[in-house]
Design a protein around this motif. Structure first.
Motif, mmCIF file in Angstrom:
data_model
loop_
_atom_site.group_PDB
_atom_site.id
_atom_site.type_symbol
_atom_site.label_atom_id
_atom_site.label_comp_id
_atom_site.label_asym_id
_atom_site.label_seq_id
_atom_site.Cartn_x
_atom_site.Cartn_y
_atom_site.Cartn_z
ATOM 1 N N LEU A 147 -13.443 4.675 -12.089
ATOM 2 C CA LEU A 147 -12.060 4.214 -11.958
ATOM 3 C C LEU A 147 -11.081 5.370 -12.125
ATOM 4 N N ALA A 148 -11.434 6.341 -12.948
ATOM 5 C CA ALA A 148 -10.542 7.487 -13.166
ATOM 6 C C ALA A 148 -10.277 8.221 -11.854
ATOM 7 N N ASP A 149 -11.315 8.453 -11.075
ATOM 8 C CA ASP A 149 -11.154 9.150 -9.797
ATOM 9 C C ASP A 149 -10.310 8.327 -8.824
ATOM 10 N N LEU A 150 -10.546 7.031 -8.806
ATOM 11 C CA LEU A 150 -9.825 6.167 -7.879
ATOM 12 C C LEU A 150 -8.335 6.141 -8.202
ATOM 13 N N VAL A 151 -8.009 6.029 -9.486
ATOM 14 C CA VAL A 151 -6.605 6.044 -9.903
ATOM 15 C C VAL A 151 -5.988 7.407 -9.616
ATOM 16 N N LEU A 199 0.809 -1.215 0.000
ATOM 17 C CA LEU A 199 0.000 0.000 0.000
ATOM 18 C C LEU A 199 0.844 1.267 0.000
ATOM 19 N N LEU A 200 2.170 1.115 -0.032
ATOM 20 C CA LEU A 200 3.025 2.255 -0.340
ATOM 21 C C LEU A 200 2.838 2.674 -1.798
ATOM 22 N N SER A 201 2.473 1.720 -2.635
ATOM 23 C CA SER A 201 2.326 1.927 -4.080
ATOM 24 C C SER A 201 0.953 2.482 -4.411
ATOM 25 N N GLN A 202 0.929 3.546 -5.207
ATOM 26 C CA GLN A 202 -0.346 4.175 -5.540
ATOM 27 C C GLN A 202 -1.290 3.261 -6.334
ATOM 28 N N PRO A 203 -0.850 2.516 -7.365
ATOM 29 C CA PRO A 203 -1.790 1.618 -8.043
ATOM 30 C C PRO A 203 -2.253 0.462 -7.172
ATOM 31 N N CYS A 204 -1.430 0.037 -6.224
ATOM 32 C CA CYS A 204 -1.864 -0.994 -5.274
ATOM 33 C C CYS A 204 -2.999 -0.469 -4.398
ATOM 34 N N ARG A 205 -2.888 0.791 -4.000
ATOM 35 C CA ARG A 205 -3.959 1.377 -3.184
ATOM 36 C C ARG A 205 -5.263 1.448 -3.967
ATOM 37 N N ALA A 206 -5.183 1.773 -5.245
ATOM 38 C CA ALA A 206 -6.398 1.851 -6.068
ATOM 39 C C ALA A 206 -7.091 0.497 -6.130
ATOM 40 N N ILE A 207 -6.331 -0.560 -6.351
ATOM 41 C CA ILE A 207 -6.903 -1.906 -6.430
ATOM 42 C C ILE A 207 -7.471 -2.330 -5.077
ATOM 43 N N TYR A 208 -6.753 -2.039 -4.013
ATOM 44 C CA TYR A 208 -7.205 -2.389 -2.667
ATOM 45 C C TYR A 208 -8.544 -1.718 -2.356
ATOM 46 N N ILE A 209 -8.626 -0.414 -2.601
ATOM 47 C CA ILE A 209 -9.866 0.319 -2.340
ATOM 48 C C ILE A 209 -11.000 -0.230 -3.194
ATOM 49 N N PHE A 210 -10.727 -0.461 -4.481
ATOM 50 C CA PHE A 210 -11.769 -0.935 -5.390
ATOM 51 C C PHE A 210 -12.323 -2.288 -4.931
ATOM 52 N N TYR A 221 -11.322 16.021 -3.781
ATOM 53 C CA TYR A 221 -10.681 15.100 -2.840
ATOM 54 C C TYR A 221 -11.655 14.687 -1.742
ATOM 55 N N HIS A 222 -12.351 15.639 -1.162
ATOM 56 C CA HIS A 222 -13.269 15.335 -0.071
ATOM 57 C C HIS A 222 -14.479 14.547 -0.567
ATOM 58 N N ARG A 223 -14.922 14.821 -1.798
ATOM 59 C CA ARG A 223 -16.033 14.034 -2.341
ATOM 60 C C ARG A 223 -15.618 12.581 -2.553
ATOM 61 N N VAL A 224 -14.429 12.362 -3.087
ATOM 62 C CA VAL A 224 -13.947 10.998 -3.295
ATOM 63 C C VAL A 224 -13.802 10.278 -1.955
ATOM 64 N N GLU A 225 -13.215 10.952 -0.991
ATOM 65 C CA GLU A 225 -13.035 10.368 0.339
ATOM 66 C C GLU A 225 -14.381 9.956 0.935
ATOM 67 N N THR A 226 -15.394 10.795 0.769
ATOM 68 C CA THR A 226 -16.720 10.509 1.315
ATOM 69 C C THR A 226 -17.357 9.309 0.632
ATOM 70 N N VAL A 227 -17.279 9.249 -0.699
ATOM 71 C CA VAL A 227 -17.891 8.135 -1.436
ATOM 72 C C VAL A 227 -17.164 6.817 -1.134
ATOM 73 N N VAL A 228 -15.844 6.850 -1.096
ATOM 74 C CA VAL A 228 -15.077 5.644 -0.766
ATOM 75 C C VAL A 228 -15.402 5.184 0.647
ATOM 76 N N GLY A 229 -15.589 6.143 1.536
ATOM 77 C CA GLY A 229 -15.792 5.860 2.953
ATOM 78 C C GLY A 229 -14.546 6.267 3.717
ATOM 79 N N LYS A 230 -14.695 7.118 4.700
ATOM 80 C CA LYS A 230 -13.517 7.676 5.369
ATOM 81 C C LYS A 230 -12.662 6.605 6.041
#
Length: 240
Positions: free
Chosen positions: A165-169, A9-20, A195-204
Motif C-alpha cells: 500500500l505504501a508504494d501505491l499511495v 481520478l484527478l485526486s491522488q488518493p482516489c487513484r490509489a483506491i481505484y488501482i487497488f 516508478y517503472h517497477r510499480v507501473e509494471t506490477v500494477v499493469g501498464k
C-alpha cells in the motif's frame, strides 16, 4: 449490494483506491464526483460524506471516508495478497510508517506543485509568483529525497521486495507533479527505476487508465466565476 466508491481520478488518493480495487478484482460501482465542477460541495454528496471530500465509500449501510481508512478496510474485508499489507509485524509497521509520514510531507508538496504550476494559472486564471513556484519545487525535491533515501533506499519497493500500500499511495502522489510537467526524476535515478517497477506490477494498462486524467490536467478548461468562488477557499486551505 455492490461496494460503492465516490471518486475523482484527478485526486491522488482516489487513484490509489481505484488501482487497488481494480488490481485485486474487488467489484465496485464508481460514482464520479467532479472536483473541477465543485460536485463535492453539493448537498447531495454531503449525504455521503459530510466533510465534502473524496474519496468516500459505501458498503451497504456503512459509509467511510479518508483514503487510508478505505484502503485498510478493503484490505481487511477482501482476500488480497499479503504483500499489500503484510502480516509480518515489522513489515506492516514499515507500511504504517510511510502512510503516517506522507500526509503532511510528500502529499502536501506534490499537491502544491500541481496547483502552483498548472491549476492556479490554467484552471483558476491566477498567476503564481516565480519565487513561490521555485520554493514549492524546492520543497518537493526535499520530500522526494526523503522518499528515495529514507524509504526506498536500495530496495525494489518501499518496504521490501514486493509492492505494498505504501508504494501505491506514493506513486499516486508523485503522479501529481508529473502531470504538472515537473522534472520529478531529475537527480532521483532510484525513484525513476522504482516508478517503472510499480507501473509494471500494477499493469501498464491499468496504470494508464488510472492516471489518464492527471496526465491531461494541463488541458483543463478555465473554471467559471461561480465555481471559482466556491472552490477557492478550500483550495487555499488544502495547499497551505
Amino acid at each position: 449490494m455492490v461496494l460503492e466508491l465516490y471518486l475523482d481520478l484527478l485526486s491522488q488518493p482516489c487513484r490509489a483506491i481505484y488501482i487497488f480495487a481494480k488490481k485485486n478484482g474487488i467489484p465496485f460501482q464508481m460514482h464520479t464526483v467532479d472536483l473541477r465542477k465543485g460536485e463535492h460541495l453539493s448537498d447531495a454528496f454531503a449525504q455521503v460524506n459530510p466533510v465534502k471530500k473524496v474519496p468516500a465509500m459505501k458498503d451497504n449501510d456503512f459509509t467511510l471516508s479518508e483514503s487510508v481508512a478505505i484502503l485498510l478496510y478493503l484490505t481487511h474485508k477482501y482476500k488480497v495478497p499479503d504483500h499489500w499489507y503484510p502480516q509480518d509485524l515489522q513489515a506492516r509497521a514499515r507500511v504504517d510508517e510511510y502512510l503516517a509520514w506522507q500526509h503532511t510531507t510528500l502529499r502536501r508538496s506534490c499537491l502544491r506543485a500541481l496547483w502552483h504550476k498548472v491549476m492556479f494559472p490554467v484552471f483558476l486564471g491566477e498567476q503564481v509568483p516565480s519565487e513561490t513556484l521555485a520554493a514549492t519545487l524546492a520543497e518537493l525535491d526535499v520530500n522526494l529525497r526523503v522518499l528515495e533515501d529514507k524509504f526506498l533506499q536500495d530496495k525494489a519497493f518501499l518496504v521490501g521486495p514486493h509492492i505494498s500500500l505504501a508504494d501505491l499511495v506514493a506513486i499516486t502522489e508523485v503522479m501529481h507533479p508529473i502531470g504538472g510537467g515537473c522534472p520529478v526524476f531529475e537527480g532521483h535515478p532510484k525513484l525513476a527505476a522504482w516508478y517503472h517497477r510499480v507501473e509494471t506490477v500494477v499493469g501498464k494498462e491499468l496504470f494508464r487508465e488510472a492516471n489518464e486524467v492527471i496526465l491531461k490536467v494541463k488541458d483543463s478548461a478555465p473554471v467559471n466565476l461561480i465555481i471559482k468562488q466556491k472552490v477557492m477557499p478550500r483550495v487555499l486551505a488544502m495547499i497551505q
